[in-house]
Design a protein around this motif. Structure first.
Motif, mmCIF file in Angstrom:
data_model
loop_
_atom_site.group_PDB
_atom_site.id
_atom_site.type_symbol
_atom_site.label_atom_id
_atom_site.label_comp_id
_atom_site.label_asym_id
_atom_site.label_seq_id
_atom_site.Cartn_x
_atom_site.Cartn_y
_atom_site.Cartn_z
ATOM 1 N N ALA A 179 14.442 30.126 -37.171
ATOM 2 C CA ALA A 179 15.643 29.314 -37.421
ATOM 3 C C ALA A 179 15.455 28.457 -38.675
ATOM 4 O O ALA A 179 16.365 28.337 -39.507
ATOM 5 N N LEU A 180 14.289 27.906 -38.819
ATOM 6 C CA LEU A 180 14.021 27.073 -40.001
ATOM 7 C C LEU A 180 14.088 27.882 -41.285
ATOM 8 O O LEU A 180 14.634 27.442 -42.300
ATOM 9 N N ASN A 181 13.559 29.088 -41.206
ATOM 10 C CA ASN A 181 13.511 29.893 -42.418
ATOM 11 C C ASN A 181 14.862 30.461 -42.804
ATOM 12 O O ASN A 181 15.066 30.842 -43.955
ATOM 13 N N ASN A 182 15.754 30.562 -41.826
ATOM 14 C CA ASN A 182 17.079 31.107 -42.130
ATOM 15 C C ASN A 182 18.075 30.026 -42.508
ATOM 16 O O ASN A 182 19.268 30.300 -42.617
ATOM 17 N N THR A 183 17.593 28.860 -42.703
ATOM 18 C CA THR A 183 18.508 27.760 -43.032
ATOM 19 C C THR A 183 18.185 27.240 -44.434
ATOM 20 O O THR A 183 17.019 27.094 -44.803
ATOM 21 N N ILE A 184 19.254 27.001 -45.159
ATOM 22 C CA ILE A 184 19.065 26.339 -46.466
ATOM 23 C C ILE A 184 19.875 25.043 -46.455
ATOM 24 O O ILE A 184 20.951 24.981 -45.847
ATOM 25 N N PRO A 185 19.366 24.033 -47.091
ATOM 26 C CA PRO A 185 20.107 22.769 -47.089
ATOM 27 C C PRO A 185 21.376 22.887 -47.925
ATOM 28 O O PRO A 185 21.322 23.300 -49.090
ATOM 29 N N GLU A 186 22.478 22.546 -47.344
ATOM 30 C CA GLU A 186 23.762 22.621 -48.055
ATOM 31 C C GLU A 186 24.742 21.657 -47.402
ATOM 32 O O GLU A 186 24.505 21.165 -46.295
ATOM 33 N N ASN A 187 25.847 21.448 -48.144
ATOM 34 C CA ASN A 187 26.912 20.588 -47.642
ATOM 35 C C ASN A 187 26.399 19.169 -47.356
ATOM 36 O O ASN A 187 25.387 18.753 -47.905
ATOM 37 N N THR A 188 27.104 18.473 -46.495
ATOM 38 C CA THR A 188 26.725 17.080 -46.212
ATOM 39 C C THR A 188 26.472 16.902 -44.713
ATOM 40 O O THR A 188 26.604 17.843 -43.934
ATOM 41 N N TRP A 189 26.109 15.700 -44.368
ATOM 42 C CA TRP A 189 25.939 15.379 -42.946
ATOM 43 C C TRP A 189 27.332 15.243 -42.329
ATOM 44 O O TRP A 189 28.216 14.657 -42.939
ATOM 45 N N PRO A 190 27.537 15.789 -41.123
ATOM 46 C CA PRO A 190 28.875 15.703 -40.502
ATOM 47 C C PRO A 190 29.240 14.252 -40.199
ATOM 48 O O PRO A 190 28.370 13.434 -39.843
ATOM 49 N N ASP A 191 30.528 13.975 -40.346
ATOM 50 C CA ASP A 191 30.984 12.600 -40.105
ATOM 51 C C ASP A 191 30.799 12.208 -38.639
ATOM 52 O O ASP A 191 30.287 11.153 -38.325
ATOM 53 N N ASN A 192 31.264 13.101 -37.746
ATOM 54 C CA ASN A 192 31.136 12.807 -36.318
ATOM 55 C C ASN A 192 30.551 14.028 -35.631
ATOM 56 O O ASN A 192 31.238 15.037 -35.443
ATOM 57 N N HIS A 193 29.321 13.935 -35.315
ATOM 58 C CA HIS A 193 28.703 15.085 -34.655
ATOM 59 C C HIS A 193 28.705 14.873 -33.145
ATOM 60 O O HIS A 193 28.414 13.781 -32.656
ATOM 61 N N ASP A 194 29.052 15.959 -32.438
ATOM 62 C CA ASP A 194 29.066 15.895 -30.981
ATOM 63 C C ASP A 194 27.616 15.884 -30.488
ATOM 64 O O ASP A 194 26.868 16.830 -30.720
ATOM 65 N N ILE A 195 27.242 14.831 -29.788
ATOM 66 C CA ILE A 195 25.830 14.688 -29.423
ATOM 67 C C ILE A 195 25.552 15.053 -27.965
ATOM 68 O O ILE A 195 24.425 14.901 -27.492
ATOM 69 N N LYS A 196 26.565 15.544 -27.274
ATOM 70 C CA LYS A 196 26.327 15.753 -25.843
ATOM 71 C C LYS A 196 25.294 16.855 -25.585
ATOM 72 O O LYS A 196 24.554 16.798 -24.604
ATOM 73 N N ASP A 197 25.218 17.834 -26.491
ATOM 74 C CA ASP A 197 24.224 18.889 -26.301
ATOM 75 C C ASP A 197 22.815 18.419 -26.659
ATOM 76 O O ASP A 197 21.831 19.058 -26.322
ATOM 77 N N LEU A 198 22.745 17.349 -27.403
ATOM 78 C CA LEU A 198 21.447 16.920 -27.904
ATOM 79 C C LEU A 198 20.714 15.988 -26.946
ATOM 80 O O LEU A 198 19.502 15.886 -26.988
ATOM 81 N N ILE A 199 21.455 15.348 -26.117
ATOM 82 C CA ILE A 199 20.829 14.312 -25.298
ATOM 83 C C ILE A 199 20.769 14.755 -23.831
ATOM 84 O O ILE A 199 21.754 15.245 -23.266
ATOM 85 N N ASN A 200 19.630 14.598 -23.268
ATOM 86 C CA ASN A 200 19.458 14.853 -21.844
ATOM 87 C C ASN A 200 19.279 13.496 -21.167
ATOM 88 O O ASN A 200 18.311 12.785 -21.401
ATOM 89 N N HIS A 201 20.270 13.170 -20.348
ATOM 90 C CA HIS A 201 20.231 11.844 -19.723
ATOM 91 C C HIS A 201 19.313 11.812 -18.510
ATOM 92 O O HIS A 201 19.040 10.742 -18.000
ATOM 93 N N GLN A 202 18.890 12.992 -18.085
ATOM 94 C CA GLN A 202 18.131 13.051 -16.852
ATOM 95 C C GLN A 202 16.618 13.059 -17.086
ATOM 96 O O GLN A 202 15.862 12.721 -16.185
ATOM 97 N N LYS A 203 16.233 13.505 -18.164
ATOM 98 C CA LYS A 203 14.815 13.737 -18.372
ATOM 99 C C LYS A 203 14.340 13.013 -19.622
ATOM 100 O O LYS A 203 15.066 12.933 -20.612
ATOM 101 N N ARG A 204 13.168 12.515 -19.514
ATOM 102 C CA ARG A 204 12.657 11.824 -20.681
ATOM 103 C C ARG A 204 12.257 12.850 -21.748
ATOM 104 O O ARG A 204 11.721 13.926 -21.427
ATOM 105 N N GLU A 205 12.513 12.503 -22.949
ATOM 106 C CA GLU A 205 12.255 13.437 -24.043
ATOM 107 C C GLU A 205 11.952 12.660 -25.315
ATOM 108 O O GLU A 205 12.180 11.455 -25.404
ATOM 109 N N MET A 206 11.473 13.421 -26.240
ATOM 110 C CA MET A 206 11.144 12.819 -27.534
ATOM 111 C C MET A 206 11.974 13.532 -28.610
ATOM 112 O O MET A 206 11.977 14.758 -28.681
#
Lengths: 397, 298
Positions: B157-184
């Motif tokens: 995944a890292l190798n198939n990505t090139i930096p482009e465009n900008t950071w999204p204004d509002n990114h949906d974070i629900k997939d990123l955060i697990n409220h049940q389990k501790r994570e780093m």
């Protein structure tokens, strides 16, 4: 004053268009540096941009300057500069009575000197009694530290001023001339007496024949004159030629002067030689008083002009011709009267400087020194080139 | 001067562009760093039985399986697989500004090396890990898993990505955060976009640990350029012509103020902030990562 040895190379100055074109075409372009974010570089961009443009303009000017210098170098630029002289001299040709001109120039700080060798100061020395050589004296003026020179004295014949280059600023001012009336000579022709009279005033000098019964000479538009001379009479020949040209200038007759020829027609023959070949025509001979007693023997104090015998149009000049002699008005008038049937000179105002003399003054006043600029330009070019490289390197352009 | 000069000489673009190359670099980095420091992670108390082995002198007597002794009258030690107790999410800002390059190495290249090394380390430590590559145009997600292939999947995944465009204004974070389990959550960015900081603040919960690696170029800090330059903003395309020497002091002051502000803002939220100079020694980064990991894993 700038002059160019190869002015065609000045077209090379158009090469300045190259850096100018590059500058204007590359406006807005420069060494590009990708940057994460310019948010901290944006404040006061105008000032920075102006600095940037200024740097570019500095370089552009340096490069244009290099091309200009190169063009000037190739065009062989010379600079003429005038010598800076401070002294002003008033040269007197004679011991004139008090004159307002002399007084006023003296009061204005002019040094009053004699127009003679060494140009001695008039207030401390008496007028030297030497024979003047105008040509040499004029050249000597050029070597003096005088910035401006006024020669006060009888105006010499214009032809004798010559076009001497490198003289400082010289003006010749003639003092007023007293009116004078004199009878030149009387002669007999065809049994009739004719009298030639001359009159010279401050305004003009004229000659006329006063004898109502006299026959006029035949007037011809052209007069053929032969000068026969020996090698040792070169100087006299030149003086004589110049005298003839002066007379021609004030008359309406064109002189055709030939040298050492027997070509015909010939109206007058001048003999500047010791051995005189028999001549039947009208002639003027220069003989020193006792040099050739076979033909003519005159006393040592004889007049300058001596007739060989009456009714014969042959005249002898009793002395060697020198510039001083010819500059004497009498000599020219006398010779002109002999050569020309009607000798009426259109003589200009003697107190004014002839136009041609004024022009000649411009020529001789420009005492200019020409300095080639090749080496300074080359050094300047290299220096500017190094400086341009340093600025370029410093600016990263 | 870099301490890891030999490693740095390996960081060639053609090597970084391949999964194998990236893996190799990760191994070199991690194995070199962990030499003499590793111990078996399979031995321990866990729910999943792994095997029995005979008791050896020196083993903790508490690990003896007494039921087995009752049956066989022999001492056996019961081994179980150590359960994954930490989920690590690597989130990368893949906006165009991450393509900023110094000495032939992009910020994104450095990020790839760090993630590869961290992921390799995580794999050895039996942590589940995943990668999220985010910019305005697309989001590449490799959800955290504890599998052998996960490492290669992340590198791919890292190798198939090139930096482009900008950071999204509002990114949906629900997939990123697990409220049940501790994570780093380990976040890599240059933080030039203020919405990035807002995003980091929004993913910080009391349960998780967020570590921000703020990647900055050496010259971005001191503007050490000679001559006049036109700076081309990688994201906005804006061009600014300046004489660096003339504005260096003002620029450095502004950047320092900005760094202090970012650090203070993140630390106030309980977010670990680590600034990475592109010249920083990679082993130092690993040490920093492990400190955070241990603190979370206890």
């Amino acid at each position: 004053m700038i002059s160019f040895a190869n002015p065609l190379w000045l077209w090379g100055g158009l090469s300045m268009l190259i850096p100018l074109a590059i500058h204007f075409l590359s406006l807005g372009q420069s060494k590009l540096r990708p940057w994460g974010s310019t948010q901290f570089l944006e404040e006061g961009p105008m000032r920075k941009f102006r600095n940037f443009r200024l740097n570019e303009i500095h370089l552009l000017l340096l490069r244009c300057l290099m091309l200009i210098i190169l063009t000037l170098f190739l065009a062989g630029t010379n600079v003429s500069c005038q010598d800076q002289r401070k002294n002003k001299w008033l040269l007197l040709t004679d011991d004139f009575p008090a004159s307002p001109l002399i007084d006023s120039l003296s009061a204005a700080g002019w040094e009053v000197r004699w127009f003679d060798f060494g140009f001695p100061l008039a207030e401390s020395t008496i007028r030297p009694d030497s024979v003047r050589d105008y040509f040499s004296l004029m050249r000597l003026i050029a070597s003096t530290p005088a910035e401006e020179v006024v020669i006060y004295g009888p105006r010499p014949i214009e032809k004798f001023i010559n076009s001497n280059h490198g003289l400082p600023r010289v003006r010749w001012i003639s003092p007023p001339v007293k009116d004078e009336f004199f009878s030149l000579f009387k002669y007999e022709q065809g049994g009739k007496a004719r009298v030639r009279e001359g009159e010279t005033t401050a305004l003009y000098t004229a000659f006329q024949t006063i004898d109502d019964s006299a026959q006029d000479f035949q007037v011809s538009d052209t007069m053929y004159i032969n000068i026969i001379y020996e090698n040792n009479a070169q100087s006299e020949k030149r003086t004589l030629r110049t005298a003839l040209e002066v007379i021609e200038r004030f008359s309406h007759v064109k002189f055709v002067i030939r040298e050492n020829t027997n070509a015909l027609p010939c109206d007058w023959t001048f003999h500047l030689e010791n051995d005189i070949t028999p001549h039947n025509g009208k002639c003027i001979r220069r003989r020193e008083c006792v040099s050739n007693p076979r033909l003519w023997s005159a006393p040592a104090e004889a007049d300058l002009w001596c007739p060989v015998e009456q009714h014969v149009p042959t005249w002898i000049i009793s002395r060697r011709l020198t510039v001083d002699q010819v500059l004497e008005d009498q000599f020219l008038y006398t010779m002109g009267r002999m050569l020309l049937p009607e000798y009426n000179l259109d003589y200009p105002d003697r107190r004014e400087l002839p136009e041609r003399f004024v022009q000649g003054e411009k020529n001789i006043s420009a005492r200019e020194k020409t300095v080639p600029l090749e080496i300074p330009l080359l050094v300047f070019f290299v220096a500017i080139g190094i400086f341009e490289r340093i600025v370029s390197w410093k600016k990263g352009l | 001067m870099r301490n890891d000069t030999v490693l740095f000489s390996w960081l060639k673009p053609d090597l970084l562009q391949t999964v194998e190359g990236l893996e190799l670099i990760a191994r070199i980095v991690v194995e070199g760093f962990m030499t003499g420091a590793s111990k078996s992670q399979t031995l321990g108390i866990g729910q999943t039985f792994h095997q029995y082995r005979s008791y050896e002198q020196g083993d903790d007597p508490r690990l003896l399986d007494w039921k087995m002794f009752a049956r066989s009258e022999k001492f056996f030690v019961r081994l179980a697989e150590v359960e994954t107790n930490l989920t690590i999410k690597f989130i990368v800002d893949t906006s165009r500004s991450m393509a900023y390059e110094e000495a032939g190495l992009q910020k994104f290249d450095l990020t790839k090396i760090m993630i590869a090394a961290f992921a390799y380390l995580a794999q050895k430590q039996r942590d589940a890990f995943g990668v999220y590559l985010i910019n305005k145009e697309k989001v590449v997600s490799v959800p955290p898993r504890f599998e052998h292939q996960q490492f290669v999947r992340c590198l791919h995944a890292l190798n198939n990505t090139i930096p482009e465009n900008t950071w999204p204004d509002n990114h949906d974070i629900k997939d990123l955060i697990n409220h049940q389990k501790r994570e780093m959550i380990v976040f890599f960015s240059d933080l030039y976009d203020t919405s990035t900081i807002s995003f980091i603040e929004s993913i910080k919960l009391s349960l998780n640990e967020v570590v921000v690696f703020h990647i900055l170029g050496e010259k971005e800090l001191d503007l050490a350029f000679e001559g006049d330059l036109t700076f081309d903003d990688l994201e906005s395309g804006q061009k600014v012509k300046v004489s660096p020497a003339a504005i260096r002091t003002a620029y450095v002051n502004k950047v320092n103020a900005w760094r202090d502000e970012v650090r203070g803002r993140l630390l106030n939220k309980g977010i670990s902030y680590q600034e990475i100079n592109m010249n920083t020694d990679i082993s130092y980064l690993l040490r920093t990562y492990l400190q955070h990991r241990r603190a979370r894993a206890v």
